[in-house]
Motif scaffolding. Structure first.
Motif, PDB file in Angstrom:
ATOM      1  N   SER A 194       1.084  -1.187  -0.261  1.00 23.27           N
ATOM      2  CA  SER A 194      -0.311   0.028   0.045  1.00 23.27           C
ATOM      3  C   SER A 194       0.891   1.388  -0.058  1.00 23.27           C
ATOM      4  O   SER A 194       0.991   2.594  -0.755  1.00 23.27           O
ATOM      5  N   ALA A 207       1.415   3.454  -3.057  1.00 23.26           N
ATOM      6  CA  ALA A 207       0.941   5.359  -2.694  1.00 23.26           C
ATOM      7  C   ALA A 207       1.829   6.144  -2.948  1.00 23.26           C
ATOM      8  O   ALA A 207       1.710   7.548  -3.405  1.00 23.26           O
ATOM      9  N   LEU A 208       2.988   6.036  -2.570  1.00 22.53           N
ATOM     10  CA  LEU A 208       3.675   6.272  -2.329  1.00 22.53           C
ATOM     11  C   LEU A 208       4.703   7.201  -4.250  1.00 22.53           C
ATOM     12  O   LEU A 208       4.625   7.857  -4.935  1.00 22.53           O
ATOM     13  N   THR A 234       3.595   5.911  -7.297  1.00 20.15           N
ATOM     14  CA  THR A 234       2.823   5.766  -7.951  1.00 20.15           C
ATOM     15  C   THR A 234       2.861   7.812  -8.826  1.00 20.15           C
ATOM     16  O   THR A 234       2.673   7.720  -9.561  1.00 20.15           O
ATOM     17  N   GLY A 281       0.436   0.240  -9.656  1.00 16.52           N
ATOM     18  CA  GLY A 281      -0.251   1.850  -9.588  1.00 16.52           C
ATOM     19  C   GLY A 281      -0.085   2.707 -10.437  1.00 16.52           C
ATOM     20  O   GLY A 281      -0.919   2.890 -11.337  1.00 16.52           O
ATOM     21  N   SER A 307      -3.824   9.381 -10.396  1.00 18.03           N
ATOM     22  CA  SER A 307      -2.769   9.020  -9.420  1.00 18.03           C
ATOM     23  C   SER A 307      -2.390   9.663  -8.067  1.00 18.03           C
ATOM     24  O   SER A 307      -2.564   9.008  -6.491  1.00 18.03           O
ATOM     25  N   ILE A 308      -2.910  11.008  -7.859  1.00 16.29           N
ATOM     26  CA  ILE A 308      -3.048  11.144  -6.263  1.00 16.29           C
ATOM     27  C   ILE A 308      -4.074  10.946  -5.793  1.00 16.29           C
ATOM     28  O   ILE A 308      -4.399  10.666  -4.247  1.00 16.29           O
ATOM     29  N   THR A 313      -5.691   7.741  -6.292  1.00 12.72           N
ATOM     30  CA  THR A 313      -5.265   6.752  -5.906  1.00 12.72           C
ATOM     31  C   THR A 313      -4.414   6.183  -5.137  1.00 12.72           C
ATOM     32  O   THR A 313      -4.476   5.507  -3.643  1.00 12.72           O
ATOM     33  N   SER A 314      -3.221   6.720  -4.410  1.00 13.90           N
ATOM     34  CA  SER A 314      -3.035   7.603  -2.948  1.00 13.90           C
ATOM     35  C   SER A 314      -3.599   7.750  -1.834  1.00 13.90           C
ATOM     36  O   SER A 314      -3.213   6.891  -0.884  1.00 13.90           O
ATOM     37  N   HIS A 324      -5.490   4.540  -0.767  1.00 13.62           N
ATOM     38  CA  HIS A 324      -4.620   3.281  -0.223  1.00 13.62           C
ATOM     39  C   HIS A 324      -3.728   4.409   1.429  1.00 13.62           C
ATOM     40  O   HIS A 324      -4.680   3.673   2.178  1.00 13.62           O
TER      41      HIS A 324
END
Length: 394
Positions: free
Chosen positions: A49, A53-54, A56, A107, A328-329, A331-332, A335
């Protein structure tokens, strides 16, 4: 061709999502195999996770100008490498490294698939396309996890990742052959992209995502204990119940996409989240009433998955020229919200010695998310052109 391409992208999401979700079903087997504690084995989920999160957003930003076909195929190649490392892992440290690789590559693939889908369909079909991509993720819950458990029993847990690698090779070849040569996003100065993320529309939308996913996790992390302890369901029946929930979730994803095209993203978000929060608030009132409890949980799952395509579509519509970065942010944030919700739910259980109150806490957090969504909607109405276009005029 577009429809075939969308389904192909969704199939890739199915395999990458399976690599994430399957570990929860085989965690005890992995712990026993490596002779480690279940708590240490659980860090395989945490590492995945955090990597997702970081890593992607960074990689999506670095690959923004590349052709979408190259990014999708490249992320799958890295994903295949991660699967092969998992397959050959002889030590927990090596498996942890493979989870980092799988988290980042999955991701990048998911965000790129969503962005690609948005660019190859007509605007009036955007919701359905996004719903199909998300269907790949929900299908991993329905089929991927049970199949992974069956493969573990039949062969070994390592075999799951070898099979995922084999099928991913086929998907990679098909994407390389069938996907149109779609250019990357137009180069936008980093300062302007930061302005997009700092706009009230996007910022409050991301806050909505955080609260929504936190609320989800407060209950869903402990859903099986809730079904057992509060609804008094025998453990042998839970797998069937979860399968039914998965089917309902898949239907919700498809209907959510259709609803976005027909009624709009904001309406679908509003009504689905209101229904979701209301169901959560009602659940404890019917503790011990099995049938009503299961019906409420089914409606809750349906509403949760209905909102998925609407949320992704909303972000694409609000920042069309920076959709990759924003998705992308987002999806982060998903998580991070899941992690925060799991922690909050655990503290509540430790404090009260029961999962009874988790739905009420979840409902409160989800309503905070809905308030943030309304702020985003109202802010969006105050501007007549996308924020990125406004910033170029300043």
């Amino acid at each position: 061709m577009n429809r075939l391409t969308i389904y192909l992208l969704a199939l890739g999401v199915f395999f990458t999502a399976t690599s994430e979700l399957v570990v929860t079903g085989i965690l005890q087997v992995i712990a026993d195999d490596f002779n480690i504690s279940i708590a240490l084995a659980g860090q395989l989920i945490t590492v995945y996770s955090l990597s997702f999160a970081l890593g992607t957003p960074l990689l999506i930003s670095l690959t923004a100008r590349m052709g979408r076909r190259k990014v999708l195929a490249g992320s799958l190649v890295v994903f295949i490498l991660g699967c092969l490392i998992s397959f050959g892992s002889a030590h927990i440290a090596v498996l942890m490294i493979s989870r980092i690789i799988l988290g980042v590559s999955s991701g990048v693939y998911l965000v790129s698939a969503l962005g690609t889908a948005a660019r190859i369909v007509r605007p009036d079909k955007l919701g359905s396309a996004i719903g199909t991509i998300i269907l790949g993720f929900s299908s991993a819950m329905i089929l991927g996890v049970p199949m992974g458990i069956a493969i573990t029993i039949w062969l070994s847990w390592q075999a799951i990742f070898f099979i995922l690698a084999l099928f991913s090779v086929l998907i990679t070849l098909m994407i390389s052959r069938l996907l149109p040569d779609i250019e990357g996003e137009a180069p936008i100065p980093f300062q302007q992209q930061i302005k997009v993320l700092g706009s009230m529309v996007i910022l409050s939308g991301l806050l909505f995502t955080f609260f929504r996913e936190s609320g989800n996790s407060i209950l869903f992390t402990y859903l099986i204990p809730y079904i057992q302890d509060i609804l008094h369901v025998n453990y042998s029946r839970i797998s069937i119940i979860m399968l039914v929930f998965g089917v309902i979730g898949a239907f919700g994803s498809r209907f959510g996409g259709y609803g976005v095209d027909r009624w709009g993203a904001t309406r679908m978000i509003t009504w689905s989240v209101v229904m979701y929060a209301a169901i959560l608030a009602l659940l404890p009132l019917f503790a011990g009433t099995l049938m009503i409890g299961l019906v409420l949980l089914s409606v809750m799952v349906l509403s949760m998955f209905i909102s998925g395509p609407a949320i992704q579509t909303y972000f694409i519509q609000q920042a069309p020229q920076s959709s990759g970065l924003v998705l992308s942010i987002n999806t982060s944030i998903v998580h991070l919200g899941l992690a925060a919700g799991a922690g909050t739910g655990g503290v509540l259980i430790n404090t009260t010695s029961t999962v009874f109150y988790n739905p009420w806490m979840a409902s409160f957090i989800v309503m905070l998310g809905l308030a943030a969504a309304f702020v985003s909607f109202l802010s969006g109405k105050k501007r007549s052109v996308p924020f990125i276009e406004q910033s170029e005029k300043l």
